[in-house]
Enzyme design. Structure first.
Site, short mmCIF file in Angstrom:
data_model
loop_
_atom_site.label_atom_id
_atom_site.label_comp_id
_atom_site.label_asym_id
_atom_site.label_seq_id
_atom_site.Cartn_x
_atom_site.Cartn_y
_atom_site.Cartn_z
N GLU A 17 0.84 -1.32 0.36
CA GLU A 17 -0.02 -0.03 0.27
C GLU A 17 1.01 1.05 0.05
O GLU A 17 1.43 1.61 1.26
CB GLU A 17 -1.00 0.41 1.53
CG GLU A 17 -1.63 -1.25 1.27
CD GLU A 17 -2.86 -1.03 0.24
OE1 GLU A 17 -2.91 0.34 -0.21
OE2 GLU A 17 -3.29 -2.13 -0.30
N CYS A 44 -1.78 9.96 2.62
CA CYS A 44 -1.59 9.23 1.63
C CYS A 44 -2.07 9.08 0.26
O CYS A 44 -2.49 8.94 -1.49
CB CYS A 44 -1.47 7.39 1.44
SG CYS A 44 -2.25 6.77 1.20
#
Length: 491
Positions: A221, A255
């Protein structure tokens, strides 16, 4: 409960921890739904019983981190996904029947979701609780044992998690590891059955390389430069205000934050004016403002300041939205004022590097096709944003760009559905989790087929080949060719 493993004082205990969990996994067999749910409940209790301590630890690690922000994004943000997972564990565990029409004749087939064994999770520093608890819950739902390596960038949070875990879990179920980058490297090289990493693409590549030595499958991720397109038909004021506010969540250290915004060329100055006013209204003060998040450490502070100064030196227009009489950036508090960058070109480092700070790049565009061409020539981001109506332009944008997800008119809207998968593509990640995607990521789908037929089906592949087999094969091939040609003619 047994004491936690400490690899810093006793090298080799990481390997011992994996072996300890694997022996317990093999001895106990796959856990039933009740035990999986119980482990998820204990994981939630670990966080919810100690929320104040975690929030305080994260604030101390960051320097300044707003309590409400930690509670909303870090703690509350994971509850709906975990509750959805917990509610569906029993359903997802059930074998799936295949070849149902053949059952009455003696051919029985099922696909069994099977636990992998021992799952390693390497957590990031930007959401050091949320982004280890969420994958751990998914791994428990799938029936696995879990080892977590906490980020060394947030050491107080890491130590708290490690100290608390033995009160809720036997180390054979969950082990929390702390330590520096050297410990993290050893952790990534362990013979897990699956390794889950959240962090930067650069470190993700090293993690994947380390895991490859043991053929350990990985879920990465990662992140990227999340683009935002403001449609010519968008409500510009609403779009600019929402984008500016989204950039400031967790001090921009998210993110899925918007990174660079593409605005119709004739509306750039209006966009900047609204964004500037929005940021000034949000932060009348910064240095003494407990709601303004610091850069997590000096290295990240210097990196963000360096990106801005590099852009400035190469001709970018820098709009610093600092309160009057406050000198920013401030190294003592590691606070950087909200910053808007214009006239950015590809010679500047910020054009390619994920900002991960309170800096937003604004770019003009004339034709949507130009934006699409620009984006598809670069690594796929974790999320692509669109502000404007759900029209033909939006559908073109979705169809002709690549990203982990797409959100329209709001920050991280792609993460709202608890059942929806979350993950990147290409350089922004491999694999996904949240909802059933998380259960699937940590499961092996094992096909189990049994035959009580009086004759063999697959045995006909063994010699000697009878005339019936030869003729039957030839006829089957002939039928397949005709069927394929017919489909091609009617297309």
């Amino acid at each position: 409960m047994a004491a936690p493993f400490d690899d810093r004082r006793h090298p080799g205990t990481l390997t011992a921890a994996v072996e300890h969990q694997r022996r317990a996994f093999v001895a106990d067999g796959p856990p039933d739904a009740a035990l999986r749910r119980n482990r998820i409940d204990r994981l939630l209790a670990l966080v919810l019983d100690n929320t104040d301590d975690f929030v305080d630890a994260m604030a101390a690690d960051f320097g300044t981190r707003p309590r409400a922000g930690s509670l909303f994004a870090e703690i509350m943000g994971m509850l709906s996904v975990i509750e959805h997972t917990r509610a569906h564990v029993r359903q997802w565990m059930k074998p799936v029947t295949v070849l149902p029409v053949a059952r009455p004749f003696g051919l029985r087939g099922e696909v069994h979701p099977s636990p992998l064994g021992v799952v390693g999770i390497i957590g990031p520093w930007n959401f050091p609780v949320n982004l280890v608890i969420l994958p751990a819950a998914a791994a428990f739902a799938a029936g696995n044992r879990v080892m977590i390596k906490m980020s060394e960038v947030t050491p107080r949070t890491a130590e708290l998690m490690k100290t608390l875990a033995p009160a809720y879990f036997d180390p054979a179920e969950l082990t929390v590891v702390t330590g520096d980058a050297e410990v993290a490297a050893r952790f990534a090289a362990l013979p897990f059955d699956h390794l889950f990493f959240t962090g930067s693409p650069r470190v993700g590549a090293l993690v994947a390389q380390a895991a490859a030595a043991n053929l350990v499958p990985v879920t990465l991720e990662l992140g990227g430069k999340n683009p935002v397109v403001v449609s010519p038909h968008a409500d510009l004021h609403r779009a600019a205000a929402r984008i500016a506010a989204a950039r400031m969540i967790n001090g921009g250290q998210v993110c899925v934050c918007p990174d660079h915004v593409f605005v119709p060329a004739g509306r750039v100055e209006a966009f900047v004016a609204v964004a500037r006013d929005t940021l000034r209204g949000m932060f009348p003060s910064i240095l003494a403002n407990d709601d303004y998040c610091s850069a997590v450490d000096e290295a990240n502070f210097d990196r963000i300041v360096g990106l801005v100064e590099d852009a400035r030196a190469k001709g970018a227009r820098v709009e610093t939205v600092a309160p009057p009489h406050e000198v920013l950036p401030d190294r003592n508090t590691r606070k950087i004022a909200p910053t808007l960058l214009l006239d950015v070109d590809d010679s500047m480092h910020i054009a390619d590097e994920e900002t991960f700070g309170p800096v937003l790049t604004v770019r003009p565009y004339t034709e949507l096709r130009d934006v699409v061409d620009y984006l598809i020539a670069r690594p796929a981001p974790l999320v692509a944003y669109w502000f404007g109506p759900d029209d033909a332009d939006f559908r073109t944008f979705v169809c002709h760009t690549r990203s982990g997800g797409v959100a329209r008119n709001d920050f991280a809207a792609q993460m709202i559905p608890s059942a929806a998968p979350f993950g990147g593509v290409g350089r922004s990640g491999t694999g996904a989790y949240h909802g059933k995607a998380g259960f699937d990521a940590f499961s092996h789908y094992r096909t189990v087929v049994g035959s009580d037929l009086p004759v063999t089906i697959t045995g006909r592949a063994a010699p000697p080949f009878t005339p019936v087999t030869r003729i039957g094969t030839a006829l089957s091939l002939q039928l397949a060719r005709r069927r394929t040609r017919r489909r091609l003619r009617t297309r």
